[in-house]
Every structure is written in structure tokens, then in C-alpha cells.
Design an enzyme around this catalytic site. Structure first.
Site, mmCIF file in Angstrom:
data_model
loop_
_atom_site.group_PDB
_atom_site.id
_atom_site.type_symbol
_atom_site.label_atom_id
_atom_site.label_comp_id
_atom_site.label_asym_id
_atom_site.label_seq_id
_atom_site.Cartn_x
_atom_site.Cartn_y
_atom_site.Cartn_z
ATOM 1 C CG ASP A 1 -9.288 -3.380 2.957
ATOM 2 O OD1 ASP A 1 -8.313 -3.660 2.942
ATOM 3 O OD2 ASP A 1 -10.219 -3.184 2.171
ATOM 4 C CD GLU B 1 -7.259 -6.739 -4.613
ATOM 5 O OE1 GLU B 1 -7.551 -5.123 -4.562
ATOM 6 O OE2 GLU B 1 -6.464 -7.325 -3.927
HETATM 7 C C1 6LW Z 1 -6.385 -5.601 0.767
HETATM 8 C C2 6LW Z 1 -6.865 -5.707 -0.278
HETATM 9 C C3 6LW Z 1 -6.535 -4.239 -1.393
HETATM 10 O O1 6LW Z 1 -6.643 -6.360 1.472
HETATM 11 O O2 6LW Z 1 -6.341 -3.677 -0.708
HETATM 12 O O3 6LW Z 1 -6.330 -3.104 -2.670
HETATM 13 C C4 6LW Z 1 -5.563 -3.767 0.800
HETATM 14 N N1 6LW Z 1 -7.050 -3.912 -2.338
HETATM 15 O O4 6LW Z 1 -7.600 -5.925 -0.853
HETATM 16 C C5 6LW Z 1 -5.636 -3.774 1.442
HETATM 17 O O5 6LW Z 1 -5.976 -2.885 2.585
#
Ligand code: 6LW
Length: 504
Positions: free
Chosen positions: A15, A175
Site C-alpha cells: 500500500d 478501495e
Molecule cells: C489495505 C487495502 C487492502 O488497506 O488491504 O486488500 C489492506 N486491500 O487496500 C491492507 O493492506
């Protein structure tokens, strides 16, 4: 155009988010149940990144007492505005979204300002008129996706109700929102598909920050979901951040994994990759090689890459930035003695397999390559003492070689734990109280050794690398393997701790 090596930051560093201050670049990644939280890296050439500290270094900023494996700190965003650095992230184990600030990115960072808007993957966008926008994966009016609100520019407190922006382009789990402004458009970057092998980066734009947002005609702008793991050494590309360098060139930092050869498994965690970006004549970004990236990438780096050295050695004569501790460590259990160049760990009675309560006495560094050697001289002099070296993915996934002493004799032994299966080797008595312990990591297995009296390496046990992979864990996990030192009981002393890259 120069060629540089991907990943630009190895080992579990997912991330990624980047900001620029003049000709200096700063990058942060998620840190989950580990302390300190949110590592921050610095670079001048975008290829060599140096750890300069962490944004969350005090208990007031980072409460991990109830953080389960891969709980704690999720994706961060870093931005620089008006001489101040801003970092926002989510503590999923304590109160949710918050912002900290700092004048110097190496710290200290402020205490948290907690934000009401929920969800994860918070982003900050400073508009030309001074409005501060906060986006996250919060559901609003019953709609799942990305929501936006505004913050007070000084206090950073939420000042408007959350409004729904978009549900994304149809992939599951929209996300990792990031807002940008370019050529009169607001661009909204997302990750979709979930952080596994279907991961992708998509982008949308609008003339109004609140939308409606139109999708990029060639979404996803980055994905390896079509590329068979058998052939492509990079998988799971996603969760990214766009930034412009001081030469006006654009780049994308993204997470991805280097799976074990030929299988859909990874033990090193999600790492940080970099790709050059060009904008097509319709004002949409084109990432890397037509939406894909490679291990040897070429791009208009601001300066030439320097050769990288992935080895690590610590004689405890100075404080190192690289160590991670499980949850909130008790500092009194870690006694570094620069004179004798030793580190003494005091066990808390908590075993490595315990996922809650007082954390085990442990410190480790990220494993950054497949083939490495971790080694240290270990001493246990008092009965009841127990500790040594460990390849640690989590309380239920670790391979350790350690010394344990009772009845006046110090023994060497190993433990391999995968899920709730735990296998211990025979105890081998040592002549003295000290032995050099070694772990050799590989794509197939981790080998556990001690060096006998004549310095010969004796292999005690092997653990399958597949046992320390993200895909094999019973509950969803997001981290990677660490190589470290631990003590469960009594006092355990360590001489120089070194981790060498066998592949260099
Ligand atoms: C992150 C989100 C994700 O905050 O995993 O699967 C989380 N997506 O974007 C942790 O890396």
C-alpha cells in the site's frame, strides 16, 4: 531512460504512498500489528529508498494491544503541503481513521487527530482553494464504495457530512482511493479486485470533486491478473499512488508480489514497485509497459540508480531503524549494550505462538529476498532461559532454532509451527552456554542450523517455505516473513545479528 530494479522496496511494504518536497521523495507503507508503525522511506532517484524512521513511534499514536495478526495499521497516505507533512491511515484495532503531521518527515510526528468518517484507505487532497478533502472506503446512504468529506484546514477535524462518490468500475472491493487534480480534471485512482491475484488499479475523472466520475476507457490502467503466475514473476499488482517528479514526469508506486516460482504462493509479502506513467492525448494515464510492470524496468528517473545491498548486520553499537516488534513492546525487555556489542532479551513468558496479551519479546527485520542467511551467536546462562532465531510470519506460522536451559545444561532445539501443528526436534546438549544459530531461507524450504564446537554447521530441521506464505494462512493476512531474535523466558544474549543475501 535508465533501467532500474523492481521492487524498489523489498520485503513486506504494501500500500505505498508517495509525496514530494522539492527534489526529495518520501514513501510510506502499511505496518499492521507491528511497532513502530508506518515506515517512511526517502529517495532522490526513486530507485534507492532509505528508511528514515516511522510516523508512529509512541503508544499515544499507536495502540496495538488488541491487534490480531494483520490487524492494526492498514494503508496510509502521505502528502506535503505548505511546509508540513501529513500522514493519514487506519488503526483497524483501535478507533479507525486518523491524521498525524510533522515538519520533519524523520519525525517526531504529532499525536493523532481522529476522523469520524469510517472505512479504510484514507486519502488527503488539498485543493487550490484551500479546501481539504478526505476520502476513504466508507459506505454512505447504504451505498458501498468510496466516500468524501471535508476537514477544517487547521484543526483537520471533519467539518462536512460524508457524501458517496463511486462504487468503482465493477471490480469487487473498490478501495485505495487517491484524489489528484490535473489539467482541470479531478482524477480518482482506485484499487479493485481484492489484494490477491485479481488485483488491479483503475482511474476515473470529473470536472467536479463530488463527481459524477467517468471511468478511464482503458481501465484497468495496471493489472497482472491476466498474466499466468507460471510465466510472470510479478503478480497481484494493485493499490497504488500517482505522483509527479520535479522534472514534470509522472510515476506510479504500487504493491505487487514475487510469487514462489510456478505457484500462486508468496512468503516475502506485498512489496513496493515503481512504474513510469505517460498521459495519452485524451488525458488518461498509461502505466509502465501498457498497463504492466517488470523486474527490470526503464524510465526517466530523476537520477541514476545506485547498486543495492540487501544484507544487514547489527553489532548493537547503534540504534537501527529496521526492526519491527510485535504489538506494543515493553522497552525494558530489550537491553542493548554498545560496549559489549550485545543485545539481551528478557522473555515475558509469552510464547511465539500466542496471538494476544503481552507480546512475545521479539524483534525482526523484513525478509527481502528468497535466498538469505540469518545468523547470530546466542547465549543462555540461567536455568529457565529460552530463546534464539526465528523466521516469523505470525503466531501460527514460524520456524525457530533456539537455546533452552534447565538442570544446568543448555540445549539447542527447533520448533516448526504451521497452523496449530507444532513439531519440535530432539534437544541436543551443548558443551557450553553459547552457540551460533543460523537460518537459511530458500524457495523450497527454511533450514535450521547450529554450529557445533568445531564450527561445523549442523542442520537440525527444515520447514517448507509454503508454510510461511500469505495464501496458506487460516485467517486473511497481509504481511510477510520476518527474520528475527526472540526470548520466551529468562534472559537470552545475542552477539552480532546478520542477514545476508545469498543471491547477490
Ligand atoms: C489495505 C487495502 C487492502 O488497506 O488491504 O486488500 C489492506 N486491500 O487496500 C491492507 O493492506
Amino acid at each position: 531512460m535508465v533501467t532500474y530494479e523492481n521492487p524498489v522496496i523489498k520485503g513486506y511494504n504494501p500500500d505505498p504512498s508517495v509525496c514530494r518536497a522539492g527534489e526529495d521523495y518520501y514513501l510510506v507503507t502499511s505496518s499492521f500489528e507491528y511497532f513502530p508503525g508506518v515506515p517512511i522511506y526517502h529517495s532522490k532517484n526513486l530507485s534507492n529508498w532509505t528508511p528514515i524512521g516511522h510516523c508512529l513511534t509512541r503508544k499515544e499514536q499507536l495502540i496495538l494491544d488488541s491487534a490480531r495478526p494483520s490487524g492494526g495499521i492498514y494503508a496510509p497516505t502521505i502528502r506535503h503541503r505548505g511546509g508540513l507533512f501529513y500522514m493519514t491511515t487506519t488503526n483497524v484495532s483501535h478507533r479507525g481513521n486518523f491524521i498525524v503531521t510533522a515538519k520533519d518527515p524523520a519525525g517526531p510526528w504529532s499525536d493523532p487527530v481522529w476522523i469520524g468518517q469510517g472505512g479504510i484507505d484514507p486519502d488527503l487532497f488539498f485543493d487550490d482553494d484551500g479546501t481539504v478533502y478526505f476520502t476513504s472506503t466508507a459506505s454512505t446512504d447504504g451505498k458501498t464504495g468510496i466516500s468524501l468529506c471535508t476537514l477544517h484546514p487547521e484543526t483537520l477535524e471533519q467539518r462536512t457530512e460524508s457524501v458517496f462518490l463511486t462504487g468503482g468500475g465493477g471490480g469487487r472491493f473498490a478501495e485505495a482511493p487517491h484524489l489528484y487534480k490535473k489539467d482541470g480534471f479531478y482524477y480518482l485512482l482506485l484499487a479493485e479486485g481484492g489484494t490477491e491475484f485479481g488485483h488491479m488499479v483503475t482511474i476515473f475523472r470529473s470536472h467536479s470533486v463530488a463527481g459524477p466520475y467517468e471511468p478511464c476507457p482503458h481501465n484497468p490502467i495496471l493489472s497482472h491478473r491476466g498474466a499466468n503466475a507460471q510465466y510472470n514473476p510479478i503478480q497481484c499488482t494493485g493499490h497504488a499512488d500517482l505522483f509527479e517528479d520535479h522534472n514534470g514526469r509522472w510515476w506510479l508506486a504500487a504493491l505487487a508480489v514475487r510469487p514462489l516460482p510456478g505457484v500462486m504462493l508468496h512468503n516475502l509479502g506485498r512489496e513496493t514497485f515503481l512504474a513510469p506513467v505517460v498521459w495519452d492525448r485524451d488525458g488518461w494515464p498509461v502505466v509502465g509497459e501498457n498497463g504492466t510492470i517488470s523486474l527490470a524496468m526503464s524510465g526517466p528517473l530523476p537520477a541514476a540508480p545506485r547498486k543495492r545491498d540487501d544484507s544487514f548486520a547489527d553489532d548493537f553499537s547503534s540504534d537501527k531503524q529496521n526492526y519491527l516488534y510485535i504489538r506494543n513492546p515493553e522497552p525494558a525487555r530489550y537491553i542493548r549494550d554498545p560496549q559489549s556489542k550485545t543485545l539481551t532479551l528478557r522473555g515475558s513468558g509469552t510464547a511465539l505462538r500466542e496471538a494476544a496479551g503481552e507480546p512475545p519479546t521479539f524483534l525482526g527485520i523484513r525478509q527481502v529476498e528468497f535466498d538469505m542467511t540469518a545468523q547470530a551467536e546466542v547465549t543462555v546462562t540461567a536455568d529457565g532461559g529460552k530463546g534464539g532465531l526465528v523466521a516469523y510470519y505470525g503466531p501460527d506460522y514460524h520456524y525457530a532454532v533456539y537455546l533452552t536451559r534447565f538442570g544446568g545444561v543448555t540445549y539447542v532445539r527447533t520448533v516448526r509451527r504451521v497452523h496449530d501443528l507444532e513439531v519440535k526436534s530432539e534437544r541436543i546438549p551443548l558443551y557450553g552456554d553459547t552457540a551460533t544459530l543460523r537460518i537459511i531461507t530458500g524457495k523450497d524450504c527454511y533450514k535450521l542450523y547450529y554450529l557445533d564446537e568445531s564450527g561445523v554447521a549442523v542442520e537440525l530441521a527444515r520447514g517448507a517455505t509454503a508454510g510461511l506464505c500469505t495464501e496458506g494462512t487460516a485467517a486473511m493476512t497481509f504481511t510477510g516473513t520476518l527474520l528475527g531474535m526472540f526470548a520466551e523466558r529468562g534472559e537470552v544474549a545475542f552477539g552480532v545479528f546478520s542477514v545476508d543475501d545469498l543471491g547477490k
